[in-house]
Design a protein around this motif. Sequence first.
Motif, PDB file in Angstrom:
ATOM      1  N   GLY A 246      18.645  27.648 -14.316  1.00  0.00           N
ATOM      2  CA  GLY A 246      18.715  26.880 -15.551  1.00  0.00           C
ATOM      3  C   GLY A 246      20.023  27.050 -16.304  1.00  0.00           C
ATOM      4  O   GLY A 246      20.114  26.688 -17.485  1.00  0.00           O
ATOM      5  N   GLN A 247      21.030  27.629 -15.640  1.00  0.00           N
ATOM      6  CA  GLN A 247      22.312  27.923 -16.287  1.00  0.00           C
ATOM      7  C   GLN A 247      23.438  27.137 -15.608  1.00  0.00           C
ATOM      8  O   GLN A 247      24.251  27.685 -14.861  1.00  0.00           O
ATOM      9  N   ARG A 248      23.485  25.854 -15.894  1.00  0.00           N
ATOM     10  CA  ARG A 248      24.439  24.991 -15.187  1.00  0.00           C
ATOM     11  C   ARG A 248      25.885  25.418 -15.425  1.00  0.00           C
ATOM     12  O   ARG A 248      26.695  25.425 -14.481  1.00  0.00           O
ATOM     13  N   GLU A 249      26.226  25.783 -16.640  1.00  0.00           N
ATOM     14  CA  GLU A 249      27.613  26.148 -16.935  1.00  0.00           C
ATOM     15  C   GLU A 249      28.030  27.389 -16.163  1.00  0.00           C
ATOM     16  O   GLU A 249      29.154  27.470 -15.640  1.00  0.00           O
ATOM     17  N   LEU A 250      27.130  28.363 -16.068  1.00  0.00           N
ATOM     18  CA  LEU A 250      27.432  29.571 -15.310  1.00  0.00           C
ATOM     19  C   LEU A 250      27.588  29.263 -13.823  1.00  0.00           C
ATOM     20  O   LEU A 250      28.504  29.756 -13.163  1.00  0.00           O
ATOM     21  N   ARG A 251      26.679  28.445 -13.302  1.00  0.00           N
ATOM     22  CA  ARG A 251      26.767  28.080 -11.887  1.00  0.00           C
ATOM     23  C   ARG A 251      28.090  27.393 -11.593  1.00  0.00           C
ATOM     24  O   ARG A 251      28.737  27.665 -10.577  1.00  0.00           O
ATOM     25  N   THR A 252      28.489  26.498 -12.496  1.00  0.00           N
ATOM     26  CA  THR A 252      29.746  25.782 -12.316  1.00  0.00           C
ATOM     27  C   THR A 252      30.927  26.736 -12.363  1.00  0.00           C
ATOM     28  O   THR A 252      31.845  26.654 -11.534  1.00  0.00           O
ATOM     29  N   ALA A 253      30.905  27.675 -13.313  1.00  0.00           N
ATOM     30  CA  ALA A 253      32.013  28.624 -13.456  1.00  0.00           C
ATOM     31  C   ALA A 253      32.134  29.525 -12.228  1.00  0.00           C
ATOM     32  O   ALA A 253      33.239  29.834 -11.774  1.00  0.00           O
ATOM     33  N   LEU A 254      31.008  29.915 -11.661  1.00  0.00           N
ATOM     34  CA  LEU A 254      31.023  30.808 -10.498  1.00  0.00           C
ATOM     35  C   LEU A 254      31.453  30.092  -9.224  1.00  0.00           C
ATOM     36  O   LEU A 254      31.805  30.739  -8.229  1.00  0.00           O
ATOM     37  N   SER A 255      31.413  28.762  -9.244  1.00  0.00           N
ATOM     38  CA  SER A 255      31.806  27.976  -8.071  1.00  0.00           C
ATOM     39  C   SER A 255      33.044  27.128  -8.334  1.00  0.00           C
ATOM     40  O   SER A 255      33.364  26.238  -7.541  1.00  0.00           O
ATOM     41  N   ASP A 256      33.757  27.409  -9.421  1.00  0.00           N
ATOM     42  CA  ASP A 256      34.890  26.574  -9.822  1.00  0.00           C
ATOM     43  C   ASP A 256      36.129  26.877  -8.983  1.00  0.00           C
ATOM     44  O   ASP A 256      36.742  27.941  -9.133  1.00  0.00           O
ATOM     45  N   PRO A 257      36.532  25.976  -8.093  1.00  0.00           N
ATOM     46  CA  PRO A 257      37.702  26.250  -7.249  1.00  0.00           C
ATOM     47  C   PRO A 257      39.006  26.240  -8.039  1.00  0.00           C
ATOM     48  O   PRO A 257      40.037  26.706  -7.537  1.00  0.00           O
ATOM     49  N   GLN A 258      38.972  25.699  -9.261  1.00  0.00           N
ATOM     50  CA  GLN A 258      40.173  25.677 -10.088  1.00  0.00           C
ATOM     51  C   GLN A 258      40.427  27.016 -10.767  1.00  0.00           C
ATOM     52  O   GLN A 258      41.555  27.307 -11.189  1.00  0.00           O
ATOM     53  N   ALA A 259      39.376  27.832 -10.893  1.00  0.00           N
ATOM     54  CA  ALA A 259      39.532  29.162 -11.480  1.00  0.00           C
ATOM     55  C   ALA A 259      40.073  30.116 -10.417  1.00  0.00           C
ATOM     56  O   ALA A 259      39.843  29.921  -9.217  1.00  0.00           O
ATOM     57  N   THR A 260      40.791  31.147 -10.844  1.00  0.00           N
ATOM     58  CA  THR A 260      41.291  32.124  -9.874  1.00  0.00           C
ATOM     59  C   THR A 260      40.133  32.960  -9.335  1.00  0.00           C
ATOM     60  O   THR A 260      39.098  33.119 -10.002  1.00  0.00           O
ATOM     61  N   VAL A 261      40.312  33.477  -8.133  1.00  0.00           N
ATOM     62  CA  VAL A 261      39.290  34.350  -7.548  1.00  0.00           C
ATOM     63  C   VAL A 261      39.043  35.551  -8.455  1.00  0.00           C
ATOM     64  O   VAL A 261      37.888  35.951  -8.685  1.00  0.00           O
ATOM     65  N   ASP A 262      40.122  36.130  -8.997  1.00  0.00           N
ATOM     66  CA  ASP A 262      39.967  37.303  -9.875  1.00  0.00           C
ATOM     67  C   ASP A 262      39.115  36.970 -11.091  1.00  0.00           C
ATOM     68  O   ASP A 262      38.292  37.792 -11.525  1.00  0.00           O
TER      69      ASP A 262
END
Length: 282
Positions: free
Chosen positions: A144-160
Motif C-alpha cells: 500500500g506504499q506506492r511512493e516507497l515502491r517507486t523510490a526503491l525501483s527508481d532507475p534515475q536514483a543512484t544505487v547508493d
Amino acid sequence: MTTDATSTTNAVMRGESGASLASAQERFEPVLVAAGADAKLLGEQLFALSDALDGSGGLRRTLTDPSLPAEAKAAVVRQLLGAFDDRVRDLAESLVALRWAQEPDLGHAVEHLALEGVLASAQAREALVTVEDELFRITRLLSGQRELRTALSDPQATVDNRIALVDRLFEGKVDDVTLLLAHRATTNLRHRRFVPNLLAYSDIAAERRRRLVAGVTSAVDLTPVQLDRLAGILERAYGRPVQLNVTVDSAVLGGLRVQVGADVIDSTMLSRLADARRRLVS
C-alpha cells in the motif's frame, strides 16, 4: 502468490541452460553446506560476478562461446576472479565449461547460485524461515506504499541512494541476510522491480526448504487447525510440502483464495480436492 522469477530459476531456463544450472547446483550444494554461515561471503562474491557479466557483453560472449576451449575460458575466470575465494573461482570455472543456450543465461545462473549461497548461510544459522517470513512481510508492507515502491525501483536514483533508503526502512529490524537481499533487490533492477525481486528471492528460499509457496488470501483470520488442514490438502494435491503465506482481506469473494505458482484455487476447488482425497482413501 505470483512472482516474476523468470531469470533466476532453472524451471524457466529449460533445455541446455536448465540442465547446466541443475548440474552446477548439485556441485555447489555440498560446498555451501560445508561453508555454513560463511556461505554468505560466497554468495556476495557471486553477486559481483553476476554484475560483471551483466555489464559486459564481451565477457558474456567469451565465457559462453561453445567454440572456445574450456581451459581458455577458465583462464579468463582465473584472471577476473584472482582475489575471490577459491570455492567461487572453482564454481565459476565449472560454469564456463558448461553449455548455455543464450548468453544471458550464464549471468542468470550465477545470480541464482549467489542467492542460494546467501540463503544457505541463513539456513546454517537456522534462520531461513525467519528470512523467508521477513521477505514476505516487507512485500506486504509495501503493497500500500506506492511512493516507497517507486523510490526503491527508481532507475534515475543512484544505487547508493536506494540502498540508503533500504537501510532507513529495515536496518536493525530484520535478519542480516534479509537486509542483504533487500539491498540486492534495489540494486538489481535490470529484470524486475524491487518487490518482484523480493518475491522471487522468497520463492528460492522456499525451494531450499523443499517447499512450494502458497499465497493465501482469506476474508477472516484462519485458525491453526484450519491452516493445518489447508496445508494438508495442498501438500497432498501437489505431492510436496507447502509453505503458507497468509494475508487477511475482507473483500475476498468466497472467503478464501489460494495461489500456488500459476494455479489459482478458490474455496470450492479446495473442497473438491478434499472430497477427492477422502474418496481415494475410503
